[in-house]
Design an enzyme around this catalytic site. Structure first.
Site, PDB file in Angstrom:
ATOM      1  N   ASP A 187       2.212 -16.653  11.394  1.00  0.00           N
ATOM      2  CA  ASP A 187       0.699 -16.526  12.098  1.00  0.00           C
ATOM      3  C   ASP A 187       1.158 -16.177  13.695  1.00  0.00           C
ATOM      4  OD1 ASP A 187       2.387 -18.489  13.299  1.00  0.00           O
ATOM      5  OD2 ASP A 187       0.723 -20.048  13.073  1.00  0.00           O
ATOM      6  N   HIS A 211      -3.109 -19.100   8.959  1.00  0.00           N
ATOM      7  CA  HIS A 211      -2.413 -19.634   7.652  1.00  0.00           C
ATOM      8  C   HIS A 211      -3.533 -19.755   6.562  1.00  0.00           C
ATOM      9  CE1 HIS A 211       0.262 -22.540   9.977  1.00  0.00           C
ATOM     10  NE2 HIS A 211       0.650 -21.241  10.264  1.00  0.00           N
ATOM     11  N   GLU A 233       9.097 -18.250  16.892  1.00  0.00           N
ATOM     12  CA  GLU A 233       8.549 -17.254  15.905  1.00  0.00           C
ATOM     13  C   GLU A 233       9.689 -16.464  15.345  1.00  0.00           C
ATOM     14  OE1 GLU A 233       5.826 -18.075  14.237  1.00  0.00           O
ATOM     15  OE2 GLU A 233       4.592 -19.377  15.785  1.00  0.00           O
ATOM     16  N   ASP A 280       4.768 -24.431   8.462  1.00  0.00           N
ATOM     17  CA  ASP A 280       4.363 -25.466   9.697  1.00  0.00           C
ATOM     18  C   ASP A 280       4.776 -26.717   9.394  1.00  0.00           C
ATOM     19  OD1 ASP A 280       2.948 -25.588  12.065  1.00  0.00           O
ATOM     20  OD2 ASP A 280       1.401 -26.691  10.722  1.00  0.00           O
ATOM     21  N   ASP A 333       7.174 -19.984  10.336  1.00  0.00           N
ATOM     22  CA  ASP A 333       6.247 -20.405  11.330  1.00  0.00           C
ATOM     23  C   ASP A 333       7.271 -21.151  12.613  1.00  0.00           C
ATOM     24  OD1 ASP A 333       4.078 -21.136  12.889  1.00  0.00           O
ATOM     25  OD2 ASP A 333       3.876 -23.110  11.926  1.00  0.00           O
ATOM     26  N   GLY A 334       6.833 -21.054  13.563  1.00  0.00           N
ATOM     27  CA  GLY A 334       7.765 -21.570  14.687  1.00  0.00           C
ATOM     28  C   GLY A 334       6.788 -22.358  15.546  1.00  0.00           C
TER      29      GLY A 334
END
Length: 160
Positions: free
Chosen positions: A75, A130, A53, A140, A9-10
């Site tokens: 995601d 997610h 990401e 996250d 996740d970013g």
């Protein structure tokens, strides 16, 4: 070939100029059936969410020390669509041009991701919101924690 799951996740924290961070979790089971996990995160990075990401995915793939069969959960529809819908193939074939609309953004990271991906068999899986993947929720939290950290890193793709 070792099977690995990578959850990424970013987070650009809702601001295209940052701060942002990224989180990555690697999971694999060894020959004795023991589950191993490794968590990676990047600190305060001033950049865009798409770059976050890409950095999360790259970090996970670069952490592998031998060729693996990888399921990479993200995601980011941008990331997973680029591989699953063959945008990358056409971008490379067209010398990193997006048809008639001009150059592709983030070329430096796309090239780095292709290099990191090369020794592995990678399946990019989009995880909408997610759902059903608690590891992505942890990613996250890692990304948010990294974004809130004091260890400033300036992304080479951003001026200033």
């Amino acid at each position: 070939m070792t099977k690995v799951q990578i959850f990424t996740d970013g987070s650009a924290r809702g601001n295209p100029d940052g701060p942002g961070g990224y989180g990555t979790i690697l999971q694999f089971t060894d020959s004795k059936g023991v589950l191993h996990e490794r968590e990676l995160s990047g600190g305060f990075v001033r950049t865009t969410n798409n770059r976050m990401e890409l950095l999360a995915a790259i970090t996970g793939l670069e952490a592998l020390n031998r060729p693996c069969q990888v399921d990479l959960y993200s995601d980011s529809k941008y990331l997973t669509d680029a591989f699953n819908q063959r945008w990358i193939d056409s971008w490379v074939k067209n010398n990193w041009k997006r048809g008639k609309s001009g150059p592709v953004k983030n070329i430096d990271l796309w090239e780095r991701l292709l290099k990191a991906k090369a020794p592995h068999q990678v399946n990019f899986i989009w995880v909408k919101g997610h759902a059903g993947h608690p590891e992505n929720e942890r990613c996250d939290k890692l990304a948010t924690s990294a974004a809130d950290g004091d260890d400033l890193q300036v992304d080479e793709g951003v001026d200033g």
